[in-house]
Design a protein around this motif. Structure first.
Motif, PDB file in Angstrom:
ATOM      1  N   PRO A   1      55.941  45.216  40.001  1.00  0.00           N
ATOM      2  CA  PRO A   1      56.474  46.267  39.126  1.00  0.00           C
ATOM      3  C   PRO A   1      55.970  46.093  37.688  1.00  0.00           C
ATOM      4  N   THR A   2      55.651  47.208  37.030  1.00  0.00           N
ATOM      5  CA  THR A   2      55.331  47.198  35.608  1.00  0.00           C
ATOM      6  C   THR A   2      55.955  48.429  34.968  1.00  0.00           C
ATOM      7  N   LYS A   3      55.917  48.489  33.659  1.00  0.00           N
ATOM      8  CA  LYS A   3      56.471  49.641  32.940  1.00  0.00           C
ATOM      9  C   LYS A   3      55.722  50.923  33.268  1.00  0.00           C
ATOM     10  N   ARG A   4      54.461  50.785  33.709  1.00  0.00           N
ATOM     11  CA  ARG A   4      53.640  51.962  34.001  1.00  0.00           C
ATOM     12  C   ARG A   4      53.509  52.218  35.499  1.00  0.00           C
ATOM     13  N   GLY A   5      54.402  51.611  36.271  1.00  0.00           N
ATOM     14  CA  GLY A   5      54.343  51.786  37.707  1.00  0.00           C
ATOM     15  C   GLY A   5      53.800  50.548  38.391  1.00  0.00           C
ATOM     16  N   PRO A   6      53.845  50.487  39.716  1.00  0.00           N
ATOM     17  CA  PRO A   6      53.420  49.293  40.439  1.00  0.00           C
ATOM     18  C   PRO A   6      51.938  48.978  40.214  1.00  0.00           C
ATOM     19  N   ALA A   7      51.646  47.699  40.035  1.00  0.00           N
ATOM     20  CA  ALA A   7      50.265  47.209  39.989  1.00  0.00           C
ATOM     21  C   ALA A   7      49.962  46.633  41.362  1.00  0.00           C
ATOM     22  N   VAL A   8      49.056  47.295  42.078  1.00  0.00           N
ATOM     23  CA  VAL A   8      48.767  46.947  43.468  1.00  0.00           C
ATOM     24  C   VAL A   8      47.454  46.192  43.533  1.00  0.00           C
ATOM     25  N   SER A   9      47.485  45.026  44.175  1.00  0.00           N
ATOM     26  CA  SER A   9      46.285  44.192  44.254  1.00  0.00           C
ATOM     27  C   SER A   9      45.991  43.764  45.675  1.00  0.00           C
ATOM     28  N   VAL A  10      44.707  43.548  45.951  1.00  0.00           N
ATOM     29  CA  VAL A  10      44.255  42.875  47.168  1.00  0.00           C
ATOM     30  C   VAL A  10      43.823  41.479  46.738  1.00  0.00           C
ATOM     31  N   GLU A  11      44.420  40.447  47.335  1.00  0.00           N
ATOM     32  CA  GLU A  11      44.208  39.071  46.909  1.00  0.00           C
ATOM     33  C   GLU A  11      43.710  38.235  48.088  1.00  0.00           C
ATOM     34  N   ALA A  12      42.611  37.515  47.878  1.00  0.00           N
ATOM     35  CA  ALA A  12      41.994  36.716  48.941  1.00  0.00           C
ATOM     36  C   ALA A  12      42.107  35.234  48.604  1.00  0.00           C
ATOM     37  N   PHE A  13      42.458  34.439  49.614  1.00  0.00           N
ATOM     38  CA  PHE A  13      42.631  32.995  49.463  1.00  0.00           C
ATOM     39  C   PHE A  13      41.797  32.264  50.512  1.00  0.00           C
ATOM     40  N   ASP A  14      41.368  31.044  50.163  1.00  0.00           N
ATOM     41  CA  ASP A  14      40.637  30.247  51.139  1.00  0.00           C
ATOM     42  C   ASP A  14      41.594  29.393  51.959  1.00  0.00           C
ATOM     43  N   ALA A  15      41.038  28.590  52.859  1.00  0.00           N
ATOM     44  CA  ALA A  15      41.868  27.822  53.791  1.00  0.00           C
ATOM     45  C   ALA A  15      42.674  26.730  53.107  1.00  0.00           C
TER      46      ALA A  15
END
Length: 346
Positions: A297-311
């Motif tokens: 959530p932010t003041k300007r609406g949701p900040a949507v991210s795709v996040e990648a992690f290694d093993a």
């Protein structure tokens, strides 16, 4: 002498045996850090310089058009442009140029070098910074339109004496996902009350968790797991739909951000690439172990991210819809990422 004769001999032999191997890969092959490889050239093609960004970056801002490179074990982020808008800080600094956009954490800027090498393509100049373990934090590569006089002035001003200390310490062990089961309800409550994405890390640290642990624990209202292929899908659809996006790649000492369109998406073996004239991304897709679709959530609406992690739990990259101060519309990105999640559930 920064390195012992035996180490220098090992490096020289390895360069002869593997002339086309990249520095990072060559260092790993012989059990050294990349900074040690560069240090072997000190006094010849490499000059040790002050690494402190408060002194270094004002010089970099004078170099004109260059290529900025920030990487981690699994992704390389290359952006052409002019460094500008440098803001120094004891704990965090920033470069806020139109093309080159960095977040800098000065305590990890430990070893600096200015490098001038003769190659088959002509003289190549760069400024390279490494952390205490000798891993690359940030590199600046000069090109045909760069200011060579400004590079020479930087070397003259920032050069270190030959006997300046040079010590490489052991690399820190990656932290796996960390979850405090007793604080999951607090995580969900406080996550829902966020008003800015910059509040996130302080929130999870206060609750004795980390980014990956929080993603796993918070629940589908805010984080949903996607297939590992989702990063490539998101890049391909962003290019096809002409979506303006932000791509963050970083390490402990620097985060580099691309903002705008991506065009040419080019998989090559294990690598997924963006090969555009001013921006390149090289991603080891086979290193991706988990991908999360995250909403904050932010003041300007949701900040949507795709996040990648290694093993091992390390963050490889993040992607967001581009949101400028005067433009809060990321609906195209939000719809596209939601379609990725819907396809997983179908």
């Amino acid at each position: 002498m920064l390195l012992s004769p035996d180490v220098i001999a090992r490096i020289t032999h390895a360069r002869t045996e593997h002339p086309k191997l990249r520095e990072r890969d060559l260092a790993a092959a012989i059990g050294l850090s990349e900074a040690q490889l560069v240090a072997a050239e000190a006094g010849a093609s490499a000059t040790r310089i002050v690494a402190d960004p408060a002194r270094l970056m004002p010089h970099v801002c004078q170099l004109g058009d260059v290529m900025a490179l920030t990487r981690n074990e699994s992704a390389v982020h290359e952006r052409r442009g002019v460094y500008s808008g440098f803001h120094s800080g004891a704990h965090a600094s920033m470069v806020l140029g139109d093309e080159i956009d960095l977040r800098i954490f000065p305590r990890h800027w430990v070893h600096g070098f200015a490098i001038t090498r003769e190659t088959e393509q002509g003289v190549k100049r760069s400024i390279q910074v490494f952390d205490a373990a000798g891993d690359a934090v940030h590199k600046v590569h000069l090109g045909a339109d760069s200011d060579i006089a400004a590079f020479d002035a930087a070397v003259a001003d920032l050069g270190l004496p030959a006997d300046a200390p040079f010590e490489i310490i052991a690399r820190a062990t990656p932290e796996p996902a960390r979850i405090d089961a007793d604080r999951i309800d607090a995580l969900r409550s406080e996550w829902a009350q966020m008003t800015d994405t910059h509040q996130f890390l302080a929130l999870v640290r206060r609750l004795k968790m980390n980014r990956l642990g929080a993603n796993r624990a918070v629940g589908p209202q805010f984080a949903r797991q996607l297939p590992v292929e989702a990063v490539s899908w998101a890049l391909e659809r962003s290019a096809a739909d002409a979506l303006k996006i932000m791509i963050f790649v970083g390490n402990e000492g620097c985060i580099q951000i691309h903002s705008g369109l991506v065009h040419r998406i080019a998989p090559m073996g294990p690598w997924q690439n963006v090969l555009d004239p001013r921006f390149n991304l090289h991603l080891r897709a086979d290193h991706i172990a988990e991908v999360w679709l995250v909403s904050k959530p932010t003041k300007r609406g949701p900040a949507v991210s795709v996040e990648a992690f290694d093993a091992e739990g390390r963050l490889i990259l993040q992607m967001f819809g581009k949101r400028a101060e005067a433009d809060t519309d990321t609906r195209g990105w939000d719809r596209m990422t939601e379609s990725l999640a819907a396809e997983v559930l179908a």
